[in-house]
Design a protein around this motif. Structure first.
Motif, PDB file in Angstrom:
ATOM      1  N   VAL A 280       3.682  12.165  -1.574  1.00  0.00           N
ATOM      2  CA  VAL A 280       3.575  12.419  -3.007  1.00  0.00           C
ATOM      3  C   VAL A 280       4.282  13.732  -3.311  1.00  0.00           C
ATOM      4  O   VAL A 280       4.103  14.726  -2.600  1.00  0.00           O
ATOM      5  N   SER A 281       5.088  13.748  -4.349  1.00  0.00           N
ATOM      6  CA  SER A 281       5.864  14.943  -4.695  1.00  0.00           C
ATOM      7  C   SER A 281       4.949  16.102  -5.085  1.00  0.00           C
ATOM      8  O   SER A 281       3.813  15.902  -5.525  1.00  0.00           O
ATOM      9  N   LYS A 282       5.462  17.306  -4.938  1.00  0.00           N
ATOM     10  CA  LYS A 282       4.695  18.492  -5.320  1.00  0.00           C
ATOM     11  C   LYS A 282       4.385  18.480  -6.815  1.00  0.00           C
ATOM     12  O   LYS A 282       3.345  19.002  -7.240  1.00  0.00           O
ATOM     13  N   GLU A 283       5.298  17.914  -7.619  1.00  0.00           N
ATOM     14  CA  GLU A 283       5.068  17.842  -9.064  1.00  0.00           C
ATOM     15  C   GLU A 283       3.839  17.004  -9.392  1.00  0.00           C
ATOM     16  O   GLU A 283       3.174  17.226 -10.410  1.00  0.00           O
ATOM     17  N   GLN A 284       3.515  16.068  -8.507  1.00  0.00           N
ATOM     18  CA  GLN A 284       2.332  15.218  -8.713  1.00  0.00           C
ATOM     19  C   GLN A 284       1.124  15.699  -7.925  1.00  0.00           C
ATOM     20  O   GLN A 284       0.108  15.018  -7.871  1.00  0.00           O
ATOM     21  N   GLY A 285       1.255  16.863  -7.311  1.00  0.00           N
ATOM     22  CA  GLY A 285       0.136  17.430  -6.575  1.00  0.00           C
ATOM     23  C   GLY A 285       0.241  17.302  -5.074  1.00  0.00           C
ATOM     24  O   GLY A 285      -0.583  17.847  -4.339  1.00  0.00           O
ATOM     25  N   GLY A 286       1.240  16.565  -4.579  1.00  0.00           N
ATOM     26  CA  GLY A 286       1.404  16.405  -3.143  1.00  0.00           C
ATOM     27  C   GLY A 286       0.357  15.476  -2.543  1.00  0.00           C
ATOM     28  O   GLY A 286      -0.626  15.109  -3.185  1.00  0.00           O
ATOM     29  N   GLY A 287       0.578  15.103  -1.320  1.00  0.00           N
ATOM     30  CA  GLY A 287      -0.390  14.245  -0.635  1.00  0.00           C
ATOM     31  C   GLY A 287       0.260  13.440   0.462  1.00  0.00           C
ATOM     32  O   GLY A 287       1.413  13.018   0.348  1.00  0.00           O
ATOM     33  N   ARG A 288      -0.477  13.244   1.567  1.00  0.00           N
ATOM     34  CA  ARG A 288       0.021  12.451   2.676  1.00  0.00           C
ATOM     35  C   ARG A 288      -0.303  10.972   2.459  1.00  0.00           C
ATOM     36  O   ARG A 288      -0.785  10.573   1.410  1.00  0.00           O
ATOM     37  N   TRP A 289      -0.087  10.182   3.519  1.00  0.00           N
ATOM     38  CA  TRP A 289      -0.199   8.730   3.393  1.00  0.00           C
ATOM     39  C   TRP A 289      -1.574   8.276   2.928  1.00  0.00           C
ATOM     40  O   TRP A 289      -1.711   7.282   2.213  1.00  0.00           O
ATOM     41  N   ASP A 290      -2.623   9.030   3.305  1.00  0.00           N
ATOM     42  CA  ASP A 290      -3.971   8.597   2.959  1.00  0.00           C
ATOM     43  C   ASP A 290      -4.250   8.675   1.459  1.00  0.00           C
ATOM     44  O   ASP A 290      -5.193   8.052   0.964  1.00  0.00           O
ATOM     45  N   SER A 291      -3.418   9.434   0.729  1.00  0.00           N
ATOM     46  CA  SER A 291      -3.606   9.519  -0.721  1.00  0.00           C
ATOM     47  C   SER A 291      -2.988   8.322  -1.444  1.00  0.00           C
ATOM     48  O   SER A 291      -3.199   8.144  -2.649  1.00  0.00           O
ATOM     49  N   LEU A 292      -2.247   7.497  -0.729  1.00  0.00           N
ATOM     50  CA  LEU A 292      -1.553   6.367  -1.338  1.00  0.00           C
ATOM     51  C   LEU A 292      -2.414   5.122  -1.438  1.00  0.00           C
ATOM     52  O   LEU A 292      -2.145   4.239  -2.252  1.00  0.00           O
ATOM     53  N   MET A 293      -3.451   5.018  -0.610  1.00  0.00           N
ATOM     54  CA  MET A 293      -4.236   3.786  -0.548  1.00  0.00           C
ATOM     55  C   MET A 293      -5.666   3.998  -1.021  1.00  0.00           C
ATOM     56  O   MET A 293      -6.177   5.127  -1.020  1.00  0.00           O
ATOM     57  N   LEU A 294      -6.278   2.912  -1.434  1.00  0.00           N
ATOM     58  CA  LEU A 294      -7.674   2.970  -1.851  1.00  0.00           C
ATOM     59  C   LEU A 294      -8.552   3.005  -0.617  1.00  0.00           C
ATOM     60  O   LEU A 294      -8.440   2.147   0.272  1.00  0.00           O
ATOM     61  N   GLU A 295      -9.416   3.986  -0.547  1.00  0.00           N
ATOM     62  CA  GLU A 295     -10.236   4.175   0.647  1.00  0.00           C
ATOM     63  C   GLU A 295     -11.110   2.953   0.905  1.00  0.00           C
ATOM     64  O   GLU A 295     -11.763   2.424   0.002  1.00  0.00           O
ATOM     65  N   GLY A 296     -11.104   2.514   2.152  1.00  0.00           N
ATOM     66  CA  GLY A 296     -11.916   1.369   2.546  1.00  0.00           C
ATOM     67  C   GLY A 296     -11.275   0.017   2.278  1.00  0.00           C
ATOM     68  O   GLY A 296     -11.875  -1.027   2.568  1.00  0.00           O
ATOM     69  N   SER A 297     -10.051   0.016   1.743  1.00  0.00           N
ATOM     70  CA  SER A 297      -9.414  -1.259   1.393  1.00  0.00           C
ATOM     71  C   SER A 297      -8.668  -1.893   2.561  1.00  0.00           C
ATOM     72  O   SER A 297      -8.356  -3.079   2.531  1.00  0.00           O
ATOM     73  N   GLY A 298      -8.356  -1.114   3.591  1.00  0.00           N
ATOM     74  CA  GLY A 298      -7.581  -1.649   4.698  1.00  0.00           C
ATOM     75  C   GLY A 298      -8.392  -2.609   5.561  1.00  0.00           C
ATOM     76  O   GLY A 298      -9.574  -2.379   5.828  1.00  0.00           O
ATOM     77  N   ASN A 299      -7.746  -3.690   5.980  1.00  0.00           N
ATOM     78  CA  ASN A 299      -8.415  -4.661   6.836  1.00  0.00           C
ATOM     79  C   ASN A 299      -7.405  -5.302   7.773  1.00  0.00           C
ATOM     80  O   ASN A 299      -6.319  -5.699   7.354  1.00  0.00           O
ATOM     81  N   ASP A 300      -7.742  -5.376   9.053  1.00  0.00           N
ATOM     82  CA  ASP A 300      -6.888  -6.000  10.051  1.00  0.00           C
ATOM     83  C   ASP A 300      -7.508  -7.309  10.527  1.00  0.00           C
ATOM     84  O   ASP A 300      -8.698  -7.356  10.846  1.00  0.00           O
ATOM     85  N   GLY A 301      -6.693  -8.340  10.589  1.00  0.00           N
ATOM     86  CA  GLY A 301      -7.122  -9.604  11.168  1.00  0.00           C
ATOM     87  C   GLY A 301      -6.207  -9.973  12.309  1.00  0.00           C
ATOM     88  O   GLY A 301      -5.051  -9.549  12.360  1.00  0.00           O
ATOM     89  N   CYS A 302      -6.710 -10.757  13.250  1.00  0.00           N
ATOM     90  CA  CYS A 302      -5.925 -11.171  14.415  1.00  0.00           C
ATOM     91  C   CYS A 302      -5.851 -12.694  14.427  1.00  0.00           C
ATOM     92  O   CYS A 302      -6.881 -13.376  14.390  1.00  0.00           O
ATOM     93  N   LEU A 303      -4.626 -13.222  14.487  1.00  0.00           N
ATOM     94  CA  LEU A 303      -4.405 -14.660  14.446  1.00  0.00           C
ATOM     95  C   LEU A 303      -3.627 -15.094  15.685  1.00  0.00           C
ATOM     96  O   LEU A 303      -2.671 -14.443  16.081  1.00  0.00           O
ATOM     97  N   THR A 304      -4.029 -16.201  16.275  1.00  0.00           N
ATOM     98  CA  THR A 304      -3.300 -16.771  17.410  1.00  0.00           C
ATOM     99  C   THR A 304      -2.935 -18.216  17.084  1.00  0.00           C
ATOM    100  O   THR A 304      -3.711 -18.923  16.425  1.00  0.00           O
TER     101      THR A 304
END
Length: 310
Positions: A280-304
């Motif tokens: 995130v740009s400094k003009e918008q306050g900055g931020g790393r990758w974790d500021s881009l996603m909604l907390e708790g929204s990530g989910n991994d599934g495994c398919l074979t």
């Protein structure tokens, strides 16, 4: 790890169909991927898997080059949950297939029309009522859903709009265009031994930055996995807005150790720098990758891939 940990436990999904390679659509060359998920009812395992195979091969045989269906089993998730990965060249082809099938396909979809006409009672008994759902995904392309960059606006050669149409018409490119790795070196839903399906909800405020991060992380995998893994990025259509899907194709389950090793590298060229920088740009306050996603929204599934030799 065993010496043969790089060997898939079951044959890749390519072996589920007799169609030649040039008539098979998959996650790297398709313009649309539809994932259909259904929960097998108690005591219906054999019947449900047989129906799944028959419905998939019906489509593969009837519509080669227009649609390809592979059947996957959910692993390390909900037991007895089946996933059909249905690949089309375009939304127009999907719509055309429904027209070809008639009224029943309009109601039940490309797979459901065949089942409802031939084995309706068995199908209804095989799966838990209300458990069948579908997710439509398009391969991400720069400029999709209002994320065009200033550079794209200034350079007509980078435009994602179809040049041969008068109206503004977005051209979705197959996912193999996302990476610098040659297409014949990519794993996909036809050739992978295991697929990790990662779903993430990104912040609408940082939608452009989130997509840049997603594509960068995916390409880090592609360039560093030496052909043992391929990560492709998809947008969810007709579902939750700002939800993105990563299909991470691996040679085998043991490839996961390699992906973990890539993230753990600390040398100067290590791709882990992706997680250390500001997105995130400094003009918008900055931020790393974790500021881009909604907390708790990530989910991994495994398919074979479902093994059809039983």
């Amino acid at each position: 790890m065993t010496l043969d940990s790089g060997t898939p436990g079951v044959p890749p999904a390519r072996h589920q169909t007799a169609q030649p390679a040039d008539r098979i659509l998959h996650s790297a060359n398709a313009g649309v991927v539809v994932e259909r998920v259904a929960q097998i009812a108690a005591g219906q395992g054999d019947s449900a898997r047989r129906l799944a195979r028959e419905a998939a091969e019906f489509v593969n045989t009837k519509h080669p080059g227009l649609a390809t269906v592979f059947v996957y089993e959910e692993t390390f998730g909900v037991k007895d949950r089946l996933h059909w990965l249905i690949h089309f060249r375009s939304l127009e082809d999907y719509e055309g297939l429904l027209h070809m099938g008639g009224a029943r396909d309009f109601r039940d979809g490309v797979l459901g029309g065949h089942v409802s006409q031939h084995q309706a009672d068995e199908w209804q008994a095989a799966f838990v009522p209300g458990s069948v759902r579908e997710t439509m995904m398009l391969p991400h392309r720069w400029g999709m859903f209002g994320t065009a960059t200033q550079t794209m606006a200034q350079d007509p050669s980078m435009s994602p709009l179809a040049a041969d149409r008068e109206e503004p018409w977005f051209e979705v490119q197959p996912a193999h265009h996302q990476t610098a790795v040659p297409a014949d070196q990519l794993l996909n839903t036809a050739t992978a031994g295991v697929i990790m399906h990662r779903v993430v909800d990104f912040s609408y405020k940082y939608r452009a930055e989130a997509r840049l991060f997603a594509r960068t992380v995916a390409e880090n995998t592609n360039l560093n996995a030496d052909g043992d893994a391929t990560a492709l990025v998809f947008e969810e259509l007709f579902g939750t807005m700002e939800r993105m899907h990563f299909l991470i194709h691996m040679k085998s389950l043991g490839t996961m150790y390699k992906l973990m090793g890539i993230d753990a590298r600390t040398d100067p060229a290590a791709p882990r720098a992706t997680y250390m920088q500001d997105w995130v740009s400094k003009e918008q306050g900055g931020g790393r990758w974790d500021s881009l996603m909604l907390e708790g929204s990530g989910n991994d599934g495994c398919l074979t891939p479902q093994y059809w030799a039983d």
